[in-house]
Structure formats: structure tokens, C-alpha cells
Design an enzyme around this catalytic site. Structure first.
Site, PDB file in Angstrom:
ATOM      1  N   GLU A   1      30.563  60.384  32.042  1.00  0.00           N
ATOM      2  CA  GLU A   1      31.579  59.410  32.342  1.00  0.00           C
ATOM      3  C   GLU A   1      31.571  58.260  31.989  1.00  0.00           C
ATOM      4  O   GLU A   1      32.295  57.960  33.425  1.00  0.00           O
ATOM      5  CB  GLU A   1      32.508  60.359  33.106  1.00  0.00           C
ATOM      6  CG  GLU A   1      32.540  62.055  33.240  1.00  0.00           C
ATOM      7  CD  GLU A   1      33.201  62.807  34.415  1.00  0.00           C
ATOM      8  OE1 GLU A   1      33.475  61.893  34.464  1.00  0.00           O
ATOM      9  OE2 GLU A   1      33.065  64.272  33.751  1.00  0.00           O
TER      10      GLU A   1
ATOM     11  N   TYR B   1      39.174  48.243  36.399  1.00  0.00           N
ATOM     12  CA  TYR B   1      40.456  48.358  37.534  1.00  0.00           C
ATOM     13  C   TYR B   1      41.427  47.821  38.626  1.00  0.00           C
ATOM     14  O   TYR B   1      42.096  48.138  39.031  1.00  0.00           O
ATOM     15  CB  TYR B   1      38.740  49.165  38.350  1.00  0.00           C
ATOM     16  CG  TYR B   1      38.363  50.212  38.608  1.00  0.00           C
ATOM     17  CD1 TYR B   1      38.924  51.607  38.937  1.00  0.00           C
ATOM     18  CD2 TYR B   1      37.519  50.046  38.136  1.00  0.00           C
ATOM     19  CE1 TYR B   1      38.131  52.676  38.662  1.00  0.00           C
ATOM     20  CE2 TYR B   1      36.183  51.262  37.855  1.00  0.00           C
ATOM     21  CZ  TYR B   1      36.454  52.829  38.034  1.00  0.00           C
ATOM     22  OH  TYR B   1      36.230  53.908  37.691  1.00  0.00           O
TER      23      TYR B   1
ATOM     24  N   CYS C   1      50.880  36.032  49.614  1.00  0.00           N
ATOM     25  CA  CYS C   1      51.323  35.310  51.033  1.00  0.00           C
ATOM     26  C   CYS C   1      50.117  36.400  51.291  1.00  0.00           C
ATOM     27  O   CYS C   1      50.551  37.364  52.725  1.00  0.00           O
ATOM     28  CB  CYS C   1      53.150  35.524  51.850  1.00  0.00           C
ATOM     29  SG  CYS C   1      53.380  34.920  52.930  1.00  0.00           S
ATOM     30  N   GLU C   2      49.625  36.290  51.478  1.00  0.00           N
ATOM     31  CA  GLU C   2      48.382  36.802  51.835  1.00  0.00           C
ATOM     32  C   GLU C   2      46.577  36.083  52.355  1.00  0.00           C
ATOM     33  O   GLU C   2      45.901  35.405  51.286  1.00  0.00           O
ATOM     34  CB  GLU C   2      47.446  38.058  51.739  1.00  0.00           C
ATOM     35  CG  GLU C   2      48.793  39.425  51.840  1.00  0.00           C
ATOM     36  CD  GLU C   2      48.910  39.710  52.942  1.00  0.00           C
ATOM     37  OE1 GLU C   2      47.410  39.887  53.808  1.00  0.00           O
ATOM     38  OE2 GLU C   2      50.015  40.445  52.665  1.00  0.00           O
TER      39      GLU C   2
ATOM     40  N   ARG D   1      40.032  44.057  44.013  1.00  0.00           N
ATOM     41  CA  ARG D   1      38.701  44.426  44.288  1.00  0.00           C
ATOM     42  C   ARG D   1      37.891  43.773  44.938  1.00  0.00           C
ATOM     43  O   ARG D   1      37.498  43.968  45.990  1.00  0.00           O
ATOM     44  CB  ARG D   1      38.119  44.563  43.099  1.00  0.00           C
ATOM     45  CG  ARG D   1      38.629  45.947  41.545  1.00  0.00           C
ATOM     46  CD  ARG D   1      37.548  46.385  41.242  1.00  0.00           C
ATOM     47  NE  ARG D   1      36.318  46.515  41.340  1.00  0.00           N
ATOM     48  CZ  ARG D   1      35.044  46.293  41.710  1.00  0.00           C
ATOM     49  NH1 ARG D   1      34.861  44.991  41.046  1.00  0.00           N
ATOM     50  NH2 ARG D   1      34.191  46.745  42.016  1.00  0.00           N
TER      51      ARG D   1
ATOM     52  N   GLY E   1      32.990  54.736  32.223  1.00  0.00           N
ATOM     53  CA  GLY E   1      34.452  53.684  31.914  1.00  0.00           C
ATOM     54  C   GLY E   1      34.189  52.553  32.567  1.00  0.00           C
ATOM     55  O   GLY E   1      34.480  52.078  31.001  1.00  0.00           O
TER      56      GLY E   1
END
Length: 461
Positions: free
Chosen positions: A318, A419, A389-390, A358, A320
Site C-alpha cells: 500500500e 498528507y 497566529c502561532e 506536518r 501512498g
């Protein structure tokens, strides 16, 4: 070094960067394994993808934007099919899914792995044959299972005793016999981030092998004889480079196959070893080719089957991230450049953690380059950050960019196909970027940019 109160991403203050990062001889050079295969520097110094200048893409589609090299994605599909000619290759849709990508992977002969009702709906609406779909998920609802059964999904990977009961009831009601695999938690500590390691005992997925739940699930399905048990499934995690985890996993799963044969006289015909094959995000990553992966996995399975006196089962894998991850880069516009008291230069772009979570979530590393031009300026260690705002809104923690990077430049970040769009959000009410597919010198929009009208349309208050 003591912990930084703002979090680990802020602990390495200074101008040296991580130990593996080296000052480039040419700050304009592209590291080939990090970029889609049809990306290059054009005559004017700007990046091109499949012959198109990124400045033209930015002018037409805006920034930020995810740019997909369609031929690169298709070639990676073909490489996996060629490497696993006698296996089923399932594209793991959670990496990135839209109808155009479903059609691409279907045309290239791949199967498709989905794990929610929304992914299943996307697959079916794009015309993916249901029998070529595998349905994962640790908490599938009755509605999701009903849709899967009614559509004729090819494999349902059961994840709990509750799900076995739900699915069996649906099967009896409809007079059908869904084909299932039992997801086995094999107790392997994969060499990856703890949040994307999925085969150790203390987590939500699958039936424990060590505790006997996996064997009990298989016996329950066989004894009730409502569902068709085709085989076992194991997935040890994501972004994995070390094949030893697959070796341990295969050995343990095939030992369970042998136990089932001895207890019930049934030799299960299928084995799914999952995916999680790593890709290169930076120069510190060295992924194996599909050919090498297939050679290693086949050797492992053949050896363990011989040891257990089992017929070699039909394999599934699988991939991806390994297919879509390297085929995409994100194109940003630079808004501000800020030197903070000689400690670090912050290059702020018009996206951030809403289009790539991520870095903040997994402490992931990325690379970057100025995309609209080349430069003769000296390399400067910078941090590419977003507009949110981080303080943790970081896209690329450490990268050498030319010291003359300035507002109005374009910055491209490779390896963002997996992702990033799938996990994108509307944090700070920022609309999500578009996905633009490029092939043979032509671009087409496959996922449009969200607008403020889209955001307001959901706000019914």
C-alpha cells in the site's frame, strides 16, 4: 540543551542549523531526489515543471498552490506495478485523494485503499471499480460499512470485534459474503515518529497478536462463516527506511497464518504487508527504490513461508506517500523577511501550517529554494514560516536560501504531495490552496482554491 518553553522547534536557536545540513556550494542548485522529475531551472533561472515557468503558474493560480507533476506520479505508479508484478498495489488514498488522482492511479493499473466514507465516496464518484478498493479504518460506522457492502468493495480490513459483528449483520441482511482481511497488530516498533508508528501494542489499530485477539478474530470469522476471510493485514507505520521492521512483521503474521492452518485446516490465500515506504524530504533521507523494496519483501515472505511450510500467499502492498509525495511541491509567495537580532532570519510566506501541518505535528523536515530566480548572493540559513497566529507555524525549520531573498520572491518546498493537502485546515479562516496538475507543458486545476465565500457558506449562524 535545556528544553525551550515554546516547544522543541524553538530549542535550536542560532545560525548553524542541524548537524546534517551543509552550506551549499551553489544555493540555486536543486537536489534531484527531492524534486518531481520534470522540475528544473529554466534559462531565466526560474523553476519550470514539465516546461511551465512557476512564475506563470503563480500568476494564473495564485499562491500558495500545490503543483503536481502528473507524469512523475504516473511513472511512480508504473514502477511499483513493475516491481510487484504478481501482487496487488493499493494506492493509499489518505496521502492525497481527489477524483483526478483516482483516475490517474486507476489508469495505471493500481488498486485503491480508502479509510473513511468520504474517501470511498470520492473513489466511487471518480469511477474506481469497487472490487479494486480496500476499506480500512478503526471505527467504521454502520453507514460506512453499509455503503461499502452495497457498492461491492473488494476488501474490507476489519479492525475490531464490534466491526466483525456489524459487518456480519449487514452481510446476513443482504445475503452477501464480503471479503475481509484481519488487521494484525504485530508489536513492531517501527523506526519513525511515534504518531505514525502503527504496529506497536499500545495504539488504536488492529487486533493484538501477542494478546491472542488476532487469532480469536480470525477464528470467529471462520467459525461463523458469514464473511469470507481472505487473509491477514499488517501495517507497521509510515516514512520507514529500515526493512527489518517488515521482516519481523512478516515473520509474526505468517506464524499466525500457520497457527490458523493448524487449528482450522485453512490456509489463507492473501497477505497484505501495508505501506509506509519512506521518501526523501531532505538530503539526510535515502529511500529504497520500488524494485529494491519488492526484492526485500519477496525474500522475507518466501523465506518465512518456507520455514512455516506455507504456500506463498498473494501479496498486497500500500504505497501512498512513495507515489504522490515526491510528485508535488508547494509554491509560496514571500511576504516579509525578518532578521531577529542576529539569531535567525525568518522568511514569511503566504501559507503555513494550514497547508502543511506536518512540521508542527511530526517535527518533519523539509527543504526549500527560491523559485522565481537564481541569485549570486551568499547562502543564508533561514527559517521559512507561515502567516498564522502561532509561533509553531513553521514550514521549513532550517534551509539555506540566498541572502538577498526578499518580499515578492517565490519559494518552492518539495515533497509536499503526501498528507499536506489531506491534512490542510482553515485555521485562522484561511482558505485552502488549489492543486494544479502539470503535464506536457499544460496546466489544469484538479482541486480549486477555496474562497472566503466557501468559508461563509458553511457558517449558518
Amino acid at each position: 540543551m535545556r528544553a525551550h518553553e515554546a516547544g522543541a522547534l524553538h530549542g535550536e536557536i542560532g545560525s548553524r542549523g542541524p548537524a546534517w545540513l551543509r552550506t551549499p556550494v551553489d544555493v540555486n542548485a536543486l537536489v534531484p531526489q527531492l524534486w518531481p522529475r520534470n522540475v528544473a531551472r529554466g534559462p531565466a533561472g526560474a523553476l519550470t515543471v514539465a516546461g511551465l515557468d512557476v512564475r506563470d503558474l503563480a500568476a494564473e493560480y495564485g499562491t500558495p498552490a500545490y503543483v503536481l507533476d502528473e507524469d512523475d506520479l504516473r511513472e511512480r505508479c508504473r514502477e511499483f506495478r513493475a516491481a510487484f508484478p504478481d501482487a496487488d498495489v493499493y494506492y493509499a488514498g489518505k496521502a492525497f485523494l481527489c477524483r483526478a488522482v483516482v483516475r490517474m492511479i486507476a489508469e495505471e493499473g493500481l488498486f485503491l485503499d480508502v479509510c473513511t466514507g468520504g474517501e470511498l465516496a470520492t473513489a466511487l464518484s471518480a469511477g474506481m471499480p469497487a472490487e479494486r478498493i480496500g476499506f480500512h479504518g478503526n471505527n467504521k460506522s454502520v453507514a460506512e460499512l453499509t455503503r461499502a457492502v452495497d457498492a461491492g468493495v473488494g476488501r474490507i480490513i476489519v479492525d475490531s470485534f464490534t466491526e466483525i459483528d456489524r459487518l456480519s449483520e449487514l452481510a446476513r441482511e443482504r445475503g452477501v459474503r464480503p471479503k475481509v482481511l484481519v488487521r494484525v497488530t504485530v508489536g513492531v516498533e517501527a523506526h519513525t515518529h511515534e504518531f505514525i508508528a502503527t504496529a506497536h501494542e499500545d495504539q488504536k489499530f488492529g487486533f493484538s497478536l501477542a494478546g491472542g485477539a488476532a487469532a480469536a478474530a480470525a477464528f470467529k470469522i471462520l467459525d461463523e462463516d458469514v464473511l469470507e476471510l481472505r487473509g491477514l493485514h499488517s501495517h507497521i507505520g509510515s516514512q520507514i527506511f529500515d526493512a527489518s521492521g517488515f521482516e519481523v512483521s512478516a515473520r509474526r503474521v505468517l506464524a499466525l497464518q500457520s497457527q490458523i492452518r493448524d487449528a482450522r485446516g485453512v490456509e489463507l490465500p492473501e497477505l497484505d504487508l501495508g505501506g509506509g515506504f519512506g521518501i526523501a524530504y531532505t538530503t539526510q533521507d535515502d529511500p529504497a527504490s520500488p524494485h529494491d523494496l519488492a526484492k526485500r519483501l519477496r525474500k522475507i515472505v518466501d523465506g518465512e513461508c518456507a520455514a512455516e511450510n506455507l504456500a506463498v500467499p498473494h501479496l498486497s502492498v500500500e504505497p501512498g506517500r512513495a507515489i504522490v509525495g515526491p510528485a508535488v511541491f508547494t509554491l509560496y509567495g514571500v511576504g516579509t523577511v525578518k532578521d531577529v537580532d542576529g539569531l535567525r532570519t525568518y522568511v514569511s510566506v503566504d501559507g503555513g501550517m494550514s497547508d502543511n501541518i506536518r512540521t508542527a505535528l511530526y517535527d518533519a523536515s523539509y527543504s526549500a529554494t527560491v523559485a522565481n530566480r537564481t541569485s549570486t548572493a551568499q547562502p543564508m540559513l533561514a527559517r521559512v514560516v507561515g502567516k498564522h497566529c502561532e509561533s509553531g507555524d513553521i514550514v521549513v525549520k532550517d534551509e539555506f536560501l540566498p541572502a538577498d531573498v526578499q518580499p515578492g520572491d517565490l519559494v518552492a518546498v518539495p515533497g509536499t504531495g503526501a498528507y499536506c493537502r489531506s491534512m490542510a485546515s482553515n485555521y485562522n479562516h484561511v482558505p485552502r490552496p488549489p492543486v494544479v496538475a502539470v503535464r506536457d507543458g499544460r496546466a489544469r486545476l484538479i482541486v480549486r482554491r477555496e474562497t472566503e465565500d466557501d468559508l461563509l457558506a458553511l457558517d449558518v449562524g
